[in-house]
Motif scaffolding. Structure first.
Motif, PDB file in Angstrom:
ATOM      1  N   GLU A  84      21.233  -1.237  14.147  1.00 45.61           N
ATOM      2  CA  GLU A  84      20.000  -1.924  14.549  1.00 45.61           C
ATOM      3  C   GLU A  84      19.310  -2.521  13.334  1.00 45.61           C
ATOM      4  O   GLU A  84      19.450  -2.002  12.229  1.00 45.61           O
ATOM      5  N   LYS A  85      18.502  -3.551  13.608  1.00 41.54           N
ATOM      6  CA  LYS A  85      17.701  -4.157  12.537  1.00 41.54           C
ATOM      7  C   LYS A  85      16.388  -3.385  12.457  1.00 41.54           C
ATOM      8  O   LYS A  85      15.737  -3.202  13.493  1.00 41.54           O
ATOM      9  N   PRO A  86      15.953  -2.919  11.276  1.00 36.34           N
ATOM     10  CA  PRO A  86      14.654  -2.234  11.232  1.00 36.34           C
ATOM     11  C   PRO A  86      13.504  -3.227  11.412  1.00 36.34           C
ATOM     12  O   PRO A  86      13.592  -4.362  10.931  1.00 36.34           O
ATOM     13  N   THR A  87      12.455  -2.819  12.134  1.00 37.18           N
ATOM     14  CA  THR A  87      11.270  -3.668  12.247  1.00 37.18           C
ATOM     15  C   THR A  87      10.394  -3.361  11.039  1.00 37.18           C
ATOM     16  O   THR A  87       9.870  -2.248  10.917  1.00 37.18           O
ATOM     17  N   LEU A  88      10.272  -4.353  10.150  1.00 36.69           N
ATOM     18  CA  LEU A  88       9.586  -4.096   8.868  1.00 36.69           C
ATOM     19  C   LEU A  88       8.176  -3.539   9.044  1.00 36.69           C
ATOM     20  O   LEU A  88       7.757  -2.653   8.309  1.00 36.69           O
ATOM     21  N   SER A  89       7.454  -4.050  10.064  1.00 30.01           N
ATOM     22  CA  SER A  89       6.060  -3.607  10.220  1.00 30.01           C
ATOM     23  C   SER A  89       5.975  -2.119  10.589  1.00 30.01           C
ATOM     24  O   SER A  89       4.936  -1.492  10.427  1.00 30.01           O
ATOM     25  N   ASP A  90       7.082  -1.536  11.059  1.00 31.65           N
ATOM     26  CA  ASP A  90       7.090  -0.087  11.352  1.00 31.65           C
ATOM     27  C   ASP A  90       7.211   0.730  10.070  1.00 31.65           C
ATOM     28  O   ASP A  90       6.995   1.938  10.080  1.00 31.65           O
ATOM     29  N   TYR A  91       7.639   0.087   8.999  1.00 36.32           N
ATOM     30  CA  TYR A  91       7.919   0.824   7.763  1.00 36.32           C
ATOM     31  C   TYR A  91       7.197   0.193   6.570  1.00 36.32           C
ATOM     32  O   TYR A  91       7.808  -0.505   5.747  1.00 36.32           O
ATOM     33  N   PRO A  92       5.873   0.426   6.447  1.00 37.71           N
ATOM     34  CA  PRO A  92       5.106  -0.207   5.364  1.00 37.71           C
ATOM     35  C   PRO A  92       5.606   0.166   3.966  1.00 37.71           C
ATOM     36  O   PRO A  92       5.430  -0.602   3.023  1.00 37.71           O
ATOM     37  N   CYS A  93       6.241   1.331   3.820  1.00 31.69           N
ATOM     38  CA  CYS A  93       6.785   1.681   2.486  1.00 31.69           C
ATOM     39  C   CYS A  93       7.962   0.768   2.140  1.00 31.69           C
ATOM     40  O   CYS A  93       8.109   0.339   0.998  1.00 31.69           O
ATOM     41  N   LEU A  94       8.793   0.481   3.134  1.00 29.63           N
ATOM     42  CA  LEU A  94       9.927  -0.421   2.899  1.00 29.63           C
ATOM     43  C   LEU A  94       9.405  -1.825   2.579  1.00 29.63           C
ATOM     44  O   LEU A  94       9.897  -2.491   1.662  1.00 29.63           O
ATOM     45  N   GLU A  95       8.355  -2.233   3.300  1.00 29.14           N
ATOM     46  CA  GLU A  95       7.735  -3.541   3.040  1.00 29.14           C
ATOM     47  C   GLU A  95       7.231  -3.618   1.602  1.00 29.14           C
ATOM     48  O   GLU A  95       7.461  -4.614   0.903  1.00 29.14           O
ATOM     49  N   ALA A  96       6.570  -2.541   1.163  1.00 27.61           N
ATOM     50  CA  ALA A  96       6.029  -2.505  -0.206  1.00 27.61           C
ATOM     51  C   ALA A  96       7.172  -2.579  -1.222  1.00 27.61           C
ATOM     52  O   ALA A  96       7.070  -3.268  -2.241  1.00 27.61           O
ATOM     53  N   ALA A  97       8.259  -1.882  -0.936  1.00 27.18           N
ATOM     54  CA  ALA A  97       9.401  -1.879  -1.866  1.00 27.18           C
ATOM     55  C   ALA A  97      10.030  -3.273  -1.945  1.00 27.18           C
ATOM     56  O   ALA A  97      10.385  -3.741  -3.027  1.00 27.18           O
ATOM     57  N   LEU A  98      10.144  -3.947  -0.793  1.00 24.01           N
ATOM     58  CA  LEU A  98      10.753  -5.285  -0.801  1.00 24.01           C
ATOM     59  C   LEU A  98       9.851  -6.279  -1.539  1.00 24.01           C
ATOM     60  O   LEU A  98      10.334  -7.180  -2.235  1.00 24.01           O
ATOM     61  N   TYR A  99       8.535  -6.048  -1.420  1.00 23.68           N
ATOM     62  CA  TYR A  99       7.587  -6.878  -2.170  1.00 23.68           C
ATOM     63  C   TYR A  99       7.784  -6.655  -3.678  1.00 23.68           C
ATOM     64  O   TYR A  99       7.901  -7.612  -4.453  1.00 23.68           O
ATOM     65  N   ALA A 100       7.847  -5.368  -4.079  1.00 20.31           N
ATOM     66  CA  ALA A 100       8.043  -5.044  -5.509  1.00 20.31           C
ATOM     67  C   ALA A 100       9.368  -5.622  -6.001  1.00 20.31           C
ATOM     68  O   ALA A 100       9.459  -6.148  -7.113  1.00 20.31           O
ATOM     69  N   ALA A 101      10.388  -5.564  -5.157  1.00 17.08           N
ATOM     70  CA  ALA A 101      11.702  -6.111  -5.538  1.00 17.08           C
ATOM     71  C   ALA A 101      11.600  -7.621  -5.751  1.00 17.08           C
ATOM     72  O   ALA A 101      12.175  -8.173  -6.693  1.00 17.08           O
ATOM     73  N   SER A 102      10.846  -8.297  -4.885  1.00 18.07           N
ATOM     74  CA  SER A 102      10.771  -9.758  -4.980  1.00 18.07           C
ATOM     75  C   SER A 102       9.973 -10.198  -6.202  1.00 18.07           C
ATOM     76  O   SER A 102      10.278 -11.214  -6.820  1.00 18.07           O
ATOM     77  N   ARG A 103       8.964  -9.398  -6.596  1.00 18.31           N
ATOM     78  CA  ARG A 103       8.199  -9.741  -7.811  1.00 18.31           C
ATOM     79  C   ARG A 103       8.938  -9.308  -9.067  1.00 18.31           C
ATOM     80  O   ARG A 103       8.814  -9.924 -10.117  1.00 18.31           O
ATOM     81  N   GLY A 104       9.652  -8.196  -8.992  1.00 21.10           N
ATOM     82  CA  GLY A 104      10.411  -7.693 -10.145  1.00 21.10           C
ATOM     83  C   GLY A 104       9.505  -7.234 -11.273  1.00 21.10           C
ATOM     84  O   GLY A 104       8.400  -6.742 -11.028  1.00 21.10           O
ATOM     85  N   GLY A 105       9.947  -7.463 -12.528  1.00 18.52           N
ATOM     86  CA  GLY A 105       9.167  -7.037 -13.691  1.00 18.52           C
ATOM     87  C   GLY A 105       8.931  -5.533 -13.666  1.00 18.52           C
ATOM     88  O   GLY A 105       9.858  -4.756 -13.430  1.00 18.52           O
ATOM     89  N   ASN A 106       7.651  -5.154 -13.902  1.00 19.53           N
ATOM     90  CA  ASN A 106       7.349  -3.709 -13.926  1.00 19.53           C
ATOM     91  C   ASN A 106       6.929  -3.186 -12.546  1.00 19.53           C
ATOM     92  O   ASN A 106       6.614  -2.002 -12.414  1.00 19.53           O
ATOM     93  N   LEU A 107       6.909  -4.049 -11.513  1.00 11.79           N
ATOM     94  CA  LEU A 107       6.416  -3.567 -10.212  1.00 11.79           C
ATOM     95  C   LEU A 107       7.311  -2.497  -9.573  1.00 11.79           C
ATOM     96  O   LEU A 107       6.792  -1.549  -8.983  1.00 11.79           O
ATOM     97  N   PRO A 108       8.654  -2.599  -9.674  1.00 11.79           N
ATOM     98  CA  PRO A 108       9.450  -1.501  -9.129  1.00 11.79           C
ATOM     99  C   PRO A 108       9.140  -0.145  -9.798  1.00 11.79           C
ATOM    100  O   PRO A 108       9.150   0.893  -9.136  1.00 11.79           O
ATOM    101  N   ALA A 109       8.827  -0.159 -11.110  1.00 10.56           N
ATOM    102  CA  ALA A 109       8.459   1.096 -11.788  1.00 10.56           C
ATOM    103  C   ALA A 109       7.134   1.618 -11.243  1.00 10.56           C
ATOM    104  O   ALA A 109       6.963   2.831 -11.038  1.00 10.56           O
ATOM    105  N   ALA A 110       6.189   0.702 -10.979  1.00  6.97           N
ATOM    106  CA  ALA A 110       4.898   1.106 -10.412  1.00  6.97           C
ATOM    107  C   ALA A 110       5.099   1.667  -9.005  1.00  6.97           C
ATOM    108  O   ALA A 110       4.512   2.684  -8.625  1.00  6.97           O
ATOM    109  N   LEU A 111       5.958   1.008  -8.244  1.00  2.00           N
ATOM    110  CA  LEU A 111       6.272   1.451  -6.875  1.00  2.00           C
ATOM    111  C   LEU A 111       6.803   2.884  -6.901  1.00  2.00           C
ATOM    112  O   LEU A 111       6.333   3.758  -6.161  1.00  2.00           O
TER     113      LEU A 111
END
Ligand code: NDP
Ligand code: MG
Length: 372
Positions: A287-314
């Protein structure tokens, strides 16, 4: 016969790694753990490493216990990590696993990596150092081991399918999630793991961390990774090639398989674990996960897209928030809120140095505690 150092030897992956090492008849160079001195003493007496390391507060206790042996006791995890061995298996939990990964690479040891935080927090730096020193990093995280096994040195990759179990609270409503307890969150339907990663599996933060881990390890763009829920945890991940062929790795949910593969690579050794019976499993669902059900996954994908030091902050924020949840100081649903707040307040650094990453991790933990 190989020599292996096991860091985090008293944990879930660590103890299973020692089971595998016992069955393979390999030699142990170093053992390292934190606070579980009773088990560390037992392991030291069985495997007779050259060096054993624990946290400074427990050093005297362990030293006294092992006084009748020739084993060197230290409170320096880096010393254990950099002892010459064929493989350093890093199964320390959390950000504390980063420096020992770098130390193992520096020492010229192959790195069998369970500690995903190493690549989440400092993936670019770690991969570059491994490349410079011509060191292999062999993934132990089951999904990444699966991808590694499916890749077969072929770079004609279209995309990678990263599977997720969906965790302990799959299908729960927002209201139900507010009420879940640490005890419920630390029981995983398919895997028996350490506490933080089990909570991370329930929020799907674990899949977010693994998304970043896969990007760094295999040099993938975000568009090349598809997260798919595979409730039975039998398909451990898959690779789709340019010609449309999809190659997946299947197996029982048992960490000993990726550990054994990382230790015997490029060879394979017979298992003493239960074998997969597809007819007994019967059905595999995707199944495809519904992103809005998983705000932590959403935050991680955001940190991944910005890169830099954000994944370390995450990662720093999540480690701190999960520990607050396990101490019953915040609700399960507060984990995502805190992580997001920390990400929003982190000073962005596009190309962080190692010192920047260490500072970002500290600041994220501090911020998380201030905001709860
Ligand atoms: P556990 O919590 O079960 O074990 C953690 C281990 O690390 C323990 O041996 C602990 O020692 C040691 N440790 C923690 N902090 C320190 C420190 N500062 N210095 C030295 N040793 C330390 O974790 P897991 O085995 O579940 O996970 C380990 C890593 O593997 C994590 O990064 C996780 O994400 C990853 N992983 C785990 C999987 C699993 O199935 N469990 C699957 C895939 C990846 P002690 O207990 O003695 O204090
Ligand atoms: Mg995994």
């Amino acid at each position: 016969m190989k020599t292996v150092s096991v860091l985090g030897s008293t944990g879930s992956v660590g103890t299973q790694s020692l089971d595998v090492i016992r069955s393979l008849g390999y030699k142990v160079a170093a053992l390292a753990a934190g606070r579980n001195i009773t088990l560390l003493e037992q392991q030291s007496r069985e495997f007779l490493p050259t060096v054993v390391s624990c946290l400074p507060d427990h050093y005297h206790d362990l030293k006294t216990r092992l006084a009748d042996t020739t084993i060197k006791v230290t409170a320096d995890l880096t010393e254990a990590a950099s002892l010459k061995a064929d493989v350093t298996l890093n199964a320390v939990s959390g950000f504390s696993g980063l420096m020992p990964s770098l130390a193992a690479i520096e020492a010229g040891n192959t790195l069998a990596l369970a500690n995903k935080e190493t690549l989440v927090a400092a993936g670019d730096i770690v991969m570059q150092r491994a490349k410079d020193k011509n060191i292999k990093i062999i993934p132990v995280d089951s999904e990444h081991s699966a991808i590694f096994q499916c890749l077969q040195n072929n770079n004609r990759v279209y995309k990678v399918i990263l599977t997720a179990s969906g965790g302990a609270f799959y299908g729960f409503t927002g209201e139900q999630l507010c009420q879940v307890t640490p005890l419920q969150a630390t029981r995983h339907p398919n895997w028996n793991m350490g506490k933080r990663i089990t909570v991370d599996s329930a929020t799907l933060m674990n899949k977010g961390l693994e998304f970043i881990e896969a990007q760094k390890l295999f040099g993938l763009t975000a568009e090349q990774i598809e997260i798919v829920i595979q409730r039975q945890s039998i398909v451990h991940s898959a690779v789709e090639y340019l010609d449309g062929a999809v190659i997946a790795q299947l197996g029982t949910p048992d960490m000993k398989l990726p550990v054994r593969y990382a230790l015997t690579y490029p060879d394979r050794a017979p298992t003493d674990s239960a074998r997969l019976s597809l007819t007994q499993i019967g059905t595999l669902t995707f199944e495809k996960p519904t992103l809005s059900d998983y705000p932590c996954l959403e935050a991680a994908l955001y940190a991944a897209s910005r890169g830099g030091n954000l994944p370390a902050a995450l990662n720093g924020a999540d480690e701190a928030a999960v520990s607050l949840f396990l101490n019953e100081q915040i609700k399960f649903t507060d984990i995502a809120r805190l992580v997001r707040e920390v990400l929003d307040r982190t000073r962005y650094i596009a190309q962080p140095t190692l010192d920047d990453i260490i500072e970002t991790d500290k600041a994220a933990r501090r911020l998380c505690k201030e905001r709860f």
